[in-house]
Design a protein around this motif. Structure first.
Motif, PDB file in Angstrom:
ATOM      1  N   TYR A   1      61.841  21.200   4.864  1.00 20.40           N
ATOM      2  CA  TYR A   1      61.618  21.524   3.454  1.00 20.40           C
ATOM      3  C   TYR A   1      62.100  20.465   2.479  1.00 20.40           C
ATOM      4  CZ  TYR A   1      60.189  26.060   5.090  1.00 20.40           C
ATOM      5  OH  TYR A   1      59.520  27.067   5.728  1.00 20.40           O
ATOM      6  N   ASP A   2      62.930  19.532   2.926  1.00 18.91           N
ATOM      7  CA  ASP A   2      63.418  18.514   1.999  1.00 18.91           C
ATOM      8  C   ASP A   2      63.653  17.183   2.705  1.00 18.91           C
ATOM      9  OD1 ASP A   2      64.084  17.618  -0.542  1.00 18.91           O
ATOM     10  OD2 ASP A   2      66.209  18.077  -0.305  1.00 18.91           O
ATOM     11  N   GLY A   3      62.807  16.852   3.653  1.00 14.23           N
ATOM     12  CA  GLY A   3      62.999  15.602   4.370  1.00 14.23           C
ATOM     13  C   GLY A   3      61.711  15.083   4.986  1.00 14.23           C
ATOM     14  N   TYR A   4      61.868  14.081   5.810  1.00 21.71           N
ATOM     15  CA  TYR A   4      60.731  13.401   6.440  1.00 21.71           C
ATOM     16  C   TYR A   4      59.906  14.327   7.333  1.00 21.71           C
ATOM     17  CZ  TYR A   4      58.120   9.951   9.127  1.00 21.71           C
ATOM     18  OH  TYR A   4      57.111   9.242   9.732  1.00 21.71           O
ATOM     19  N   ALA A   5      60.545  15.282   7.987  1.00 20.09           N
ATOM     20  CA  ALA A   5      59.822  16.187   8.883  1.00 20.09           C
ATOM     21  C   ALA A   5      58.761  16.974   8.109  1.00 20.09           C
ATOM     22  CB  ALA A   5      60.784  17.145   9.573  1.00 20.09           C
ATOM     23  N   GLY A   6      59.057  17.341   6.878  1.00 18.10           N
ATOM     24  CA  GLY A   6      58.072  18.038   6.053  1.00 18.10           C
ATOM     25  C   GLY A   6      56.843  17.187   5.807  1.00 18.10           C
ATOM     26  N   TYR A   7      57.044  15.897   5.598  1.00 15.37           N
ATOM     27  CA  TYR A   7      55.930  14.969   5.432  1.00 15.37           C
ATOM     28  C   TYR A   7      55.055  14.959   6.689  1.00 15.37           C
ATOM     29  CZ  TYR A   7      53.410  10.560   5.234  1.00 15.37           C
ATOM     30  OH  TYR A   7      52.419   9.606   5.286  1.00 15.37           O
ATOM     31  N   LEU A   8      55.694  14.898   7.862  1.00 13.04           N
ATOM     32  CA  LEU A   8      54.949  14.887   9.126  1.00 13.04           C
ATOM     33  C   LEU A   8      54.106  16.145   9.297  1.00 13.04           C
ATOM     34  CD1 LEU A   8      57.687  13.603  11.595  1.00 13.04           C
ATOM     35  CD2 LEU A   8      55.729  12.317  10.707  1.00 13.04           C
TER      36      LEU A   8
END
Length: 161
Positions: free
Chosen positions: A136-143
């Motif tokens: 919700y607030d990091g790179y994993a959300g982008y992925l």
């Protein structure tokens, strides 16, 4: 006040229809997966951006303390639904899916298809809330195509520490 006899039947049918329409496109078992579990899932693209698409694929993410690791999984088509299995690592903290057909993707309306990993007491394992923070607030959300929600991310990281 006079209530027509057919009104209660109509309301029951209306509520049942709403429940059917509101079904989540992704279901998985077990509902509270543990480290090392094989998570079986079923994806129904009906009502998603992938409805009617051919050659649907899934990208699965297995989170651990170092972050997300992507896995390409084999899907089996059964009618209009797709099934597969994600084997969680022994150090897994969470899992996630994104479904793809060509240039189209289903990211659950930018909310993601994500789940935490649980311990034997039914509590999220250490790192599970951190994984949700990363979504919700990091790179994993982008992925995963998840819309950034810093307040929600903060609520998860506060639970972790």
């Amino acid at each position: 006040m006079h209530i027509p006899k057919k009104l209660p039947v109509f309301l029951v049918l209306l509520l049942a229809s709403a429940a059917i329409l509101a079904q989540d496109p992704l279901s998985f078992q077990p509902q509270q997966p543990k480290r090392g579990d094989k998570v079986s899932f079923t994806y129904d693209p009906k009502g998603t951006p992938l409805e009617g698409e051919k050659n649907i694929a899934v990208r699965a993410y297995n989170f651990d303390k170092k972050g997300p690791r992507v896995r390409e999984l084999k899907l089996t088509q059964e009618g209009n639904k797709y099934t597969g299995t994600l084997e969680l690592d022994e150090m897994a903290t969470a899992g996630a899916f994104i479904f793809i057909a060509g240039a189209k993707k289903d990211d659950n309306n930018k909310k993601g298809y994500i789940f935490q990993v649980y311990d034997d007491k039914g509590q999220p394992v250490e790192g599970a809330n951190k994984a949700f923070y990363q979504v919700y607030d990091g790179y994993a959300g982008y992925l995963l195509g998840v819309e950034r929600q810093p307040e929600l991310g903060l609520s998860y990281i506060e639970k972790e520490y």
